[in-house]
Write an enzyme that holds these catalytic residues in place. Structure first.
Site, short mmCIF file in Angstrom:
data_model
loop_
_atom_site.label_atom_id
_atom_site.label_comp_id
_atom_site.label_asym_id
_atom_site.label_seq_id
_atom_site.Cartn_x
_atom_site.Cartn_y
_atom_site.Cartn_z
N ASP A 104 0.69 -1.21 0.22
CA ASP A 104 0.12 -0.02 0.17
C ASP A 104 1.04 1.19 0.00
OD1 ASP A 104 -2.15 1.69 0.19
OD2 ASP A 104 -2.74 1.28 2.34
N LYS A 132 -1.33 -1.96 -4.61
CA LYS A 132 -2.37 -1.01 -4.79
C LYS A 132 -2.13 0.06 -5.54
CE LYS A 132 -5.06 -0.93 -0.87
NZ LYS A 132 -5.56 -0.35 0.38
N PHE A 153 -10.09 -0.56 -0.47
CA PHE A 153 -9.73 -1.36 0.83
C PHE A 153 -10.27 -2.79 0.48
CE2 PHE A 153 -9.46 -3.26 4.89
CZ PHE A 153 -8.37 -2.56 5.35
N VAL A 154 -9.39 -3.71 0.72
CA VAL A 154 -9.86 -5.24 0.16
C VAL A 154 -9.73 -5.94 1.38
CG1 VAL A 154 -9.26 -4.87 -2.29
CG2 VAL A 154 -7.41 -5.62 -0.59
N ASP A 160 -7.36 -8.37 6.02
CA ASP A 160 -8.34 -8.33 7.08
C ASP A 160 -9.09 -7.04 7.03
OD1 ASP A 160 -5.79 -7.40 8.30
OD2 ASP A 160 -7.25 -7.10 9.99
P1 IMP Z 1 1.92 -0.44 3.76
O1 IMP Z 1 3.12 -0.51 4.72
O2 IMP Z 1 1.11 0.81 3.71
O3 IMP Z 1 2.32 -0.98 2.43
O4 IMP Z 1 0.90 -1.57 4.29
C1 IMP Z 1 1.24 -2.90 4.14
C2 IMP Z 1 0.24 -3.89 5.08
O5 IMP Z 1 -1.09 -3.02 5.27
C3 IMP Z 1 -0.13 -5.05 4.29
O6 IMP Z 1 0.70 -5.83 4.82
C4 IMP Z 1 -1.67 -5.14 5.07
O7 IMP Z 1 -1.52 -5.99 6.08
C5 IMP Z 1 -2.11 -3.88 5.21
N1 IMP Z 1 -3.17 -3.22 4.17
C6 IMP Z 1 -2.82 -2.36 3.25
N2 IMP Z 1 -3.86 -2.29 2.38
C7 IMP Z 1 -4.84 -3.21 2.74
C8 IMP Z 1 -6.29 -3.49 2.33
O8 IMP Z 1 -6.59 -2.82 1.37
N3 IMP Z 1 -6.90 -4.44 3.05
C9 IMP Z 1 -6.19 -5.07 4.13
N4 IMP Z 1 -4.98 -4.74 4.67
C10 IMP Z 1 -4.46 -3.83 3.80
#
Ligand code: IMP
Ligand code: MG
Length: 187
Positions: A104, A132, A153-154, A160
């Site tokens: 994300d 994403k 958001f998935v 989860d």
């Molecule tokens: P980042 O550090 O923002 O890249 O977040 C990564 C983590 O956030 C992932 O390992 C997921 O656990 C959680 N995450 C990010 N987007 C989503 C989503 O759309 N649904 C559920 N969990 C998400």
């Protein structure tokens, strides 16, 4: 599924997930042909992607896990990455692939990869099932990416919402009213 009262639509079907996972596994097997690899799953979201992926990797591998938290169970990223569980084994001199469900903001992967560099891995790559489509401040791109998805958001297949819905066999986009409700609650 009976329990699914949160998704507005299925974004990635079970069949598409399985075909994608097989493709990534075959690519990894080709890229690391003749070498050993330590596969590191990021809990809890890497499950079941991680276990399905391993079945398509035709290499000598070791498996280890880490747990990081950046979301604190909610829909918004907090930019703060906490290591809640570290590796059990040494990765000094090893080829490492870190596996997560989704990228994300990229903060989690960036932080984990910096940590693994300090632990002396020979090579480090990342593998995510979903990418994403957002503008990122973090300039990090995993080598292995399954599918690009829109900025939604998935949930499902390991992902989860408040620790629920990880067991959906498909990936679904959460209804807009769930966001609106949470945003209003946070105001
Ligand atoms: P980042 O550090 O923002 O890249 O977040 C990564 C983590 O956030 C992932 O390992 C997921 O656990 C959680 N995450 C990010 N987007 C989503 C989503 O759309 N649904 C559920 N969990 C998400
Ligand atoms: Mg996660």
């Amino acid at each position: 599924m009976k329990i699914d009262n949160i998704c507005k639509k299925v974004l990635v079907s079970e069949e598409e997930i399985q075909a994608t996972v097989k493709k990534i596994g075959e690519q990894i097997s080709k890229d690391y042909d003749g070498e050993e690899v330590t596969m590191i799953g990021l809990l809890n979201g890497c499950n079941p992607f991680f276990s399905d992926l391993l079945k398509h990797i035709d290499l000598l591998i070791e498996v280890d896990y880490m747990r990081a938290s950046s979301y604190h169970g909610s829909i918004k990223s907090s930019n703060e990455v906490l290591i809640l569980k570290d590796l059990d084994k040494s990765i000094k001199g090893k080829n490492v692939i870190v596996v997560d469900d989704i990228i994300d903001t990229g903060e989690t992967l960036k932080c984990i990869i910096e940590l693994l560099k300090l632990k002396g891995a020979k090579t480090i790559e990342a593998c995510v099932l979903l990418d994403k489509d957002i503008k990122r401040n973090v300039a990090y791109k995993p080598k292995y990416i399954g599918l690009k998805i829109p900025k939604e958001f998935v949930v499902g297949y390991g992902l989860d919402y408040n620790e629920h819905y990880r067991n959906l066999p498909y990936i679904g986009a959460v209804k807009d009213e769930v966001y609106t409700k949470e945003e209003n609650n946070n105001e």
